[in-house]
Design a protein around this motif. Structure first.
Motif, PDB file in Angstrom:
ATOM      1  N   MET A   1     -22.461  33.858  52.235  1.00 52.02           N
ATOM      2  CA  MET A   1     -23.366  33.029  51.557  1.00 52.02           C
ATOM      3  C   MET A   1     -22.971  33.181  49.897  1.00 52.02           C
ATOM      4  SD  MET A   1     -25.682  34.065  49.070  1.00 52.02           S
ATOM      5  CE  MET A   1     -25.980  35.944  49.419  1.00 52.02           C
TER       6      MET A   1
ATOM      7  N   ALA B   1     -27.872  21.271  52.917  1.00 51.58           N
ATOM      8  CA  ALA B   1     -27.824  22.631  52.619  1.00 51.58           C
ATOM      9  C   ALA B   1     -26.414  23.260  52.999  1.00 51.58           C
ATOM     10  CB  ALA B   1     -29.015  23.432  52.836  1.00 51.58           C
ATOM     11  N   PRO B   2     -25.264  23.014  52.290  1.00 50.47           N
ATOM     12  CA  PRO B   2     -24.156  23.819  52.930  1.00 50.47           C
ATOM     13  C   PRO B   2     -24.065  25.177  52.726  1.00 50.47           C
ATOM     14  CG  PRO B   2     -23.915  22.963  50.509  1.00 50.47           C
ATOM     15  CD  PRO B   2     -25.221  22.716  50.692  1.00 50.47           C
ATOM     16  N   THR B   3     -25.164  25.860  51.960  1.00 47.41           N
ATOM     17  CA  THR B   3     -25.298  27.230  52.025  1.00 47.41           C
ATOM     18  C   THR B   3     -26.442  27.701  52.834  1.00 47.41           C
ATOM     19  OG1 THR B   3     -26.660  27.295  49.845  1.00 47.41           O
ATOM     20  CG2 THR B   3     -24.395  27.376  49.603  1.00 47.41           C
ATOM     21  N   THR B   4     -26.509  28.995  53.093  1.00 43.43           N
ATOM     22  CA  THR B   4     -27.584  29.502  53.768  1.00 43.43           C
ATOM     23  C   THR B   4     -28.679  30.030  52.804  1.00 43.43           C
ATOM     24  OG1 THR B   4     -26.539  31.790  53.807  1.00 43.43           O
ATOM     25  CG2 THR B   4     -26.257  30.206  55.861  1.00 43.43           C
ATOM     26  N   ALA B   5     -28.456  30.430  51.740  1.00 50.19           N
ATOM     27  CA  ALA B   5     -29.505  30.972  50.844  1.00 50.19           C
ATOM     28  C   ALA B   5     -30.033  29.876  50.030  1.00 50.19           C
ATOM     29  CB  ALA B   5     -28.765  31.931  49.732  1.00 50.19           C
ATOM     30  N   PRO B   6     -31.222  29.762  49.796  1.00 48.86           N
ATOM     31  CA  PRO B   6     -31.979  28.939  49.191  1.00 48.86           C
ATOM     32  C   PRO B   6     -31.503  28.863  47.768  1.00 48.86           C
ATOM     33  CG  PRO B   6     -33.534  30.389  50.324  1.00 48.86           C
ATOM     34  CD  PRO B   6     -32.190  30.703  50.569  1.00 48.86           C
TER      35      PRO B   6
ATOM     36  N   VAL C   1     -33.644  25.401  50.389  1.00 50.85           N
ATOM     37  CA  VAL C   1     -32.873  24.243  50.752  1.00 50.85           C
ATOM     38  C   VAL C   1     -32.814  24.348  52.372  1.00 50.85           C
ATOM     39  CG1 VAL C   1     -30.268  23.477  50.951  1.00 50.85           C
ATOM     40  CG2 VAL C   1     -31.215  24.667  48.845  1.00 50.85           C
TER      41      VAL C   1
END
Lengths: 364, 183
Positions: free
Chosen positions: A37, A316-321, A330
């Motif tokens: 992340m 959203a490439p990331t998992t975290a908002p 996201v």
């Protein structure tokens, strides 16, 4: 196995199988190697010339604002009664001039909240939140009652505010899964009313309601009525069958379960009728059923797109908002499975999406 | 020590205040958040990946990310919806990474132990059938409503679906599951 047993069985199974991934009392180890992340930081960039312009504008409006605040003038008085009685005085621009706790419970609820000069709907939100937090309104209580009273010399404005407050309170309670009966009324402010309210430590709205009840049933006693909570008053009205249709507008909010059952039955009936007519095998893809085409939200003009606060979701490439200029987590836009091929074309963030029940629940 | 707000049943109420305390590195607050959301989050993950051991891993990842990213939580955002988003994003990343292949007909629930009661075995069978016969969306909606207790409106918001679609899907899914169990 009937539906009720099926649901209970599912619930038990998930709770039984849900693993404990952390031991009680321990925080997770954030040095886990395979954590990929990434967090994004807010990017705040400011332009110096824009600041000067902004400051100038603020100065000009600030002077006007100062002038208007030198002579505060009450335009409307709105009372919110649950059992705590809270009175909100607003200016002509619907900003709060003063909030008064009319009894000790209200003092506890307000707890020093400073809502001066905030918009009425913001203040309403804060007050309802406090009522919920302090347990005066509760999702577990099926008998929540709220009385909203609006006093304004301009009847049209009083009606407008009455409607807006009712909608605002309804919305907030719905967001908190709380069932409530909401009474609203317009009231004319008189010295007698003010005196009665002051004498009993209740809001003008409640005082007005009590006076009106007394006029309907002279066996009732003013002092006793004034001490009753809204819930108790509602029960009394029901017990004595006092006709109040001419006094208040009631807007019952069905709780989700009642509404769900009714909708469930209607949908079942419709699906049964379609299946009988088309003789579709149960193993077929249900998404080919005609009623499903009606459900899918393909058009931009459909009801769901009229929700408040709807904005585009972000990839959203990331998992975290991610923290960005727009608040909210996201959302992944990619839809991995074919079962999502008929997903609504319109997209929303998760931020404060309010569904207009009257429109959406009629879809089925 | 600050006590979390609780409803009348004693369940911890998710609130911005709880999230703020988690952001302030309050371990007790984090524990409370975990305890109160664990079944619901597991539901969400399991309904997507269908594999309990993978779901367990992803659940752990979810809470680790929650702990690390909680300062990004915006008040009024609804904690549960925020958690669900993280969990779902993780699931889809995992699916895209193709570290494993989902076999539609295979649901790898743990082998029941001999002492398991008949009722537990039945419950387990019901869950397995749900994983087998329902599509992903049907699983999500049914589990979120039945197990997590989410209202249909909340599910519609979380899944970015119209309320009507959620309701229809829910009913069809339950009917499908009922028929599958009766066979």
């Amino acid at each position: 196995m009937n539906r009720k047993e099926l649901k209970k069985s599912l619930k038990r199974a998930v709770i039984m199988t849900a693993p404990e991934v952390f031991e009680q009392g321990t925080a997770p180890d954030l040095t886990k190697e395979n954590m990929t992340m990434q967090t994004q930081k807010k990017q705040n960039t400011r332009s110096f010339p824009k600041l000067i312009v902004a400051a100038s504008i603020l100065f000009v409006f600030g002077c006007s604002f100062l002038a208007s605040t030198l002579v505060p003038r009450v335009d409307s008085i709105i009372s919110v009664d649950v059992n705590p009685s809270i009175q909100i005085a607003t200016r002509s621009n619907d900003k709060v001039l003063k909030i008064t706790a009319m009894n000790e419970d209200a003092l506890r609820v307000l707890d020093g909240m400073d809502l001066k000069n905030v918009d009425l709907d913001v203040a309403t939100n804060a007050i309802l939140g406090a009522l919920l937090k302090n347990g005066y309104l509760s999702a577990e209580n099926p008998d929540n009652t709220v009385l909203i009273s609006v006093a304004n010399k301009d009847q049209a404005k009083a009606e407008k505010l009455e409607k807006e407050m009712s909608q605002s309170v309804s919305g907030i309670l719905k967001e908190n899964n709380t069932h409530a009966t909401i009474f609203t009324q317009k009231e004319a402010v008189s010295k007698e009313l003010q005196a009665f309210a002051d004498q009993h430590g209740i809001s003008l709205g409640k005082a007005d309601f009590v006076m009106k009840l007394l006029a309907k049933d002279n066996t009732l006693k003013a002092d006793e009525l004034a001490k009753m909570s809204l819930k108790e008053l509602s029960a009394l009205v029901a017990e004595k069958q006092i006709p109040i249709a001419d006094l208040v507008n009631t807007s019952d909010m069905d709780d989700d379960d009642d509404l769900e059952d009714a909708i469930e039955d209607a949908i079942d009936d419709k699906n049964d009728a379609i299946e009988d007519a088309s003789d579709i095998d149960d193993d077929d893809d249900d998404d080919r059923l005609p009623d499903d085409d009606d459900d899918e939200d393909d058009d931009d003009d459909d009801d769901d797109d009229r929700v408040s606060g709807a904005t585009s979701s972000k990839p959203a490439p990331t998992t975290a908002p991610a923290s960005s200029s727009k608040p909210g987590p996201v959302v992944v836009q990619e839809k991995p499975a074919s079962s999502r091929s008929n997903v609504a074309a319109s997209s929303h963030t998760q931020q404060h999406v309010e569904l207009d029940d009257d429109d959406d629940e009629d879809d089925d | 020590m600050i006590e979390n707000s609780k409803n009348k049943q004693g369940a911890i109420l998710l609130s911005d205040d709880l999230m703020r305390r988690v952001a302030e590195k309050d371990d007790k607050a984090f524990e409370d958040l975990y305890v109160s959301t664990r079944p619901a989050v597991y539901c969400m993950i399991l309904s997507i990946v269908k594999n309990p051991s993978i779901a367990e891993d992803l659940m752990q990842d979810t809470y680790m990310i929650v702990k690390k990213s909680v300062e990004n939580y915006e008040p009024q955002q609804k904690p549960m919806a925020w958690l669900y988003t993280i969990a779902r994003n993780l699931c889809y990343m995992e699916l895209r990474s193709k570290r494993y292949t989902l076999l539609d007909e295979e649901v790898l629930l743990e082998v029941p132990c001999e002492e398991e009661q008949e009722s537990q075995a039945l419950d387990r069978m019901v869950l397995e059938k749900a994983m087998q016969v329902l599509d992903e969306q049907g699983r999500e909606i049914v589990l979120l409503h039945v197990v997590s207790g989410m209202k249909f409106r909340e599910i519609a918001t979380t899944l970015h679906q119209p309320l009507g679609s959620v309701l229809s899907k829910y009913n069809r899914s339950l009917k499908k599951l009922q028929k599958a169990i009766e066979r």
